[in-house]
Every structure is written in C-alpha cells, then in structure tokens.
Enzyme design. Structure first.
Site, PDB file in Angstrom:
ATOM      1  N   ASP A   1       5.817 -48.380 -21.063  1.00 25.15           N
ATOM      2  CA  ASP A   1       4.384 -48.421 -20.772  1.00 25.15           C
ATOM      3  C   ASP A   1       3.982 -47.123 -20.081  1.00 25.15           C
ATOM      4  O   ASP A   1       4.806 -46.450 -19.460  1.00 25.15           O
ATOM      5  CB  ASP A   1       4.013 -49.643 -19.937  1.00 25.15           C
ATOM      6  CG  ASP A   1       5.026 -49.964 -18.850  1.00 25.15           C
ATOM      7  OD1 ASP A   1       5.868 -49.093 -18.550  1.00 25.15           O
ATOM      8  OD2 ASP A   1       4.991 -51.070 -18.303  1.00 25.15           O
TER       9      ASP A   1
ATOM     10  N   GLU B   1      -1.062 -52.831 -17.566  1.00 23.35           N
ATOM     11  CA  GLU B   1      -1.611 -53.417 -16.345  1.00 23.35           C
ATOM     12  C   GLU B   1      -2.743 -54.405 -16.632  1.00 23.35           C
ATOM     13  O   GLU B   1      -2.914 -55.375 -15.896  1.00 23.35           O
ATOM     14  CB  GLU B   1      -2.117 -52.312 -15.402  1.00 23.35           C
ATOM     15  CG  GLU B   1      -1.026 -51.390 -14.869  1.00 23.35           C
ATOM     16  CD  GLU B   1      -0.055 -52.079 -13.933  1.00 23.35           C
ATOM     17  OE1 GLU B   1      -0.290 -53.237 -13.549  1.00 23.35           O
ATOM     18  OE2 GLU B   1       0.965 -51.447 -13.571  1.00 23.35           O
TER      19      GLU B   1
END
Length: 294
Positions: A78, A138
């Site tokens: 990520d 997130e």
C-alpha cells in the site's frame, strides 16, 4: 541464500532512499498521482515488465518474469498516507500537511527493493512475480477499486503476499519477520452512528431528549460486545475514535455522532459485529427516547 541476503543488504541504502523520498510526498486515499509517478519511474529504471498504471485510479502493477516455468506470486504494497501534520523535524519530513505515519512509504520501498532483487535473478526465477502498488488502504477503498479494474487478472496470481511494518507489533524486532497460521491481518471496518434526540436548554433536560447521553452510553455498551459476547478464542477490536455533538456548553444538542473502527479475523465475526452494533445502538437510543442511525 547467503548470496541473496548479501545482495539485499547491499541495496539497503537504495531502499532507504526510496522510503525517504516517498516520505516527503504523502498523498491521501485514492488520489496518489505523485506517488504513482515515482513508483512508475523507479520500476522503469530497474527494467520491470508489463507495467500498468492508473488501475482503479492511481494503482500500479508490474511483472518480473522468470525464465523458468512456475506459478504466479503477487506482492502487494500500500502507498497512501494519513491526514496528519508531521512534527518529527527530520530532514526528510513531509511538508505538505500529510504524513506517512503508518509505514506505507516503507512498504512501497520494500516492494521496489524486492522487484530490483528479483529482476537481477530472473534467469533463476521459476514463475512470475506480480507487484501491486495500492492506494486507498486507509480509506478501505483501494483494494476493491483495483480488483474491479482487473489487477488480479492477466495474469491471475496463485497466491498473494502482503505485510505491515513492525510498528504494530513489538514481538518482532528489526530484521525479523513475524508469521502465523491462519488470519494475521484483521479486516478493517468503519462505522458511524448518529444519535438523534430533541434539543433544549441545559437547565431543563426533562424537556429535551439528549443525544450526547445516548452516545456516551453507547460508547460503553459497545465494548460489552467484545467482552461478553465474543469467544476469547475469536477476538475482535472495537474502537471509538471520534465523538461530536453540540455547539456550546449550556445547550442540549439535537444530534451526536460517534465514529469508530472494528477489526475482525473471520467473516463470521465480522457479520456478527455489524449485526450487534446496529442492534445495540438502536436499543440504547430507544431506551432514552431517541433514535440511532447506523
């Protein structure tokens, strides 16, 4: 293996440099154009193949093809940051009002390092390694956006690896990797509950229906799902991170909102938590003459 470890240590300074470059340009959610451009630039420099960009927005994927036949392994990193102002004072600190406070800059740098090392050994590599650089971790939107845009196809991986830096666990120290059988990384869910009542003056609470009291009770009651309804062998975490209600000290608000996160390690527990959060919030509000919208 010793040779590979020595080579990995040798490119350590490059991985650190990548991480520090990325640390200075954190971006949020699915909007990571500068980060994606940086990843693309480095993948092209090292000779990665079949590089694809703008997957599900700003996601990036690339292949390292071994010369020997074998299966397809995916490595996912990520790459988004958090809406936090950095105050570390480091020479490579972010200055754009956002921060890589969760380590995704390190995840991306590590994946670039793995790609560089595998490219150098693709003549010995049996199979193909697919690298996936995912924005929007997130906000829990990036994986689905990339999957919907075909990142798990052409070629489809036989297995996928992901990791998180050790800032979440103290059991594994520098240079160590922690693994376990079964689920290790929890599913992340976000919830918001709006408690609605009837506004009034703080001096006459009997003429109002106080949503702040409802929210306060619910914050405590929600924790009983964890402590009294779940098996200790199938744990979960529930955290309330935000509560907002009212505009001044002596007025009873009409609404109060709480937001939180639930972390679970099985689909069954995840479904159970959603059901119980909805039920408990509604019943808490009803018991105080109000309503709750989850």
């Amino acid at each position: 293996m010793k040779g590979i470890l020595e080579e990995a240590n040798a490119i350590g300074p490059q991985i650190t440099a990548w991480r520090r470059d990325l640390h200075q340009i954190p971006e949020l959610g699915l909007e990571t154009p500068e980060t994606s451009a940086y990843i693309l630039q480095e993948l092209k420099k090292m000779g990665a193949e079949d590089i694809k960009e703008k997957i599900g927005g700003w996601g990036v994927a690339a292949l390292v093809k071994g010369t020997l036949p074998g299966k397809i392994l995916a490595i996912r990193a990520d790459c988004d940051g958090l809406p936090i102002v950095e105050e570390t004072g480091l020479p490579f600190a972010s200055k754009n009002g956002r921060m890589h406070a969760c380590g995704h800059d390190a995840h991306t740098a590590m994946a670039l390092g793995a790609a560089k090392l595998l490219i150098a050994h693709k003549n010995e590599l049996a199979g193909t390694v697919k690298f996936i650089f995912q924005p929007g971790e997130e906000n829990v939107k990036g994986a689905k956006a990339m999957i919907d845009d075909g990142v798990m196809e052409n070629p489809a991986p036989d297995a996928l690896l992901g990791l998180h830096t050790g800032c979440l666990w103290k059991e594994a120290g520098p240079g160590e990797i922690g693994v376990r059988y079964g689920a290790l990384m929890a599913a992340v869910d976000r919830f918001q509950i709006t408690f609605r009542g009837k506004g009034g003056h703080g001096a006459t609470p009997h003429l109002a229906v106080d949503p702040v009291t409802m929210a306060s009770a619910a914050v405590m009651e929600l924790q009983t799902i964890i402590s009294r309804e779940l098996s200790p062998l199938d744990p979960a975490v529930l955290t309330i991170g935000r509560i907002a209600g009212g505009t001044t000290f002596n007025v009873i608000a009409e609404e109060c909102v709480i937001e939180g996160t639930v972390r679970t390690l099985s689909p069954e527990t995840r479904d159970f938590m959603e059901k119980r959060i909805r039920a408990l919030a509604s019943r808490t509000a009803e018991g105080m003459r109000g309503e709750a919208v989850v």
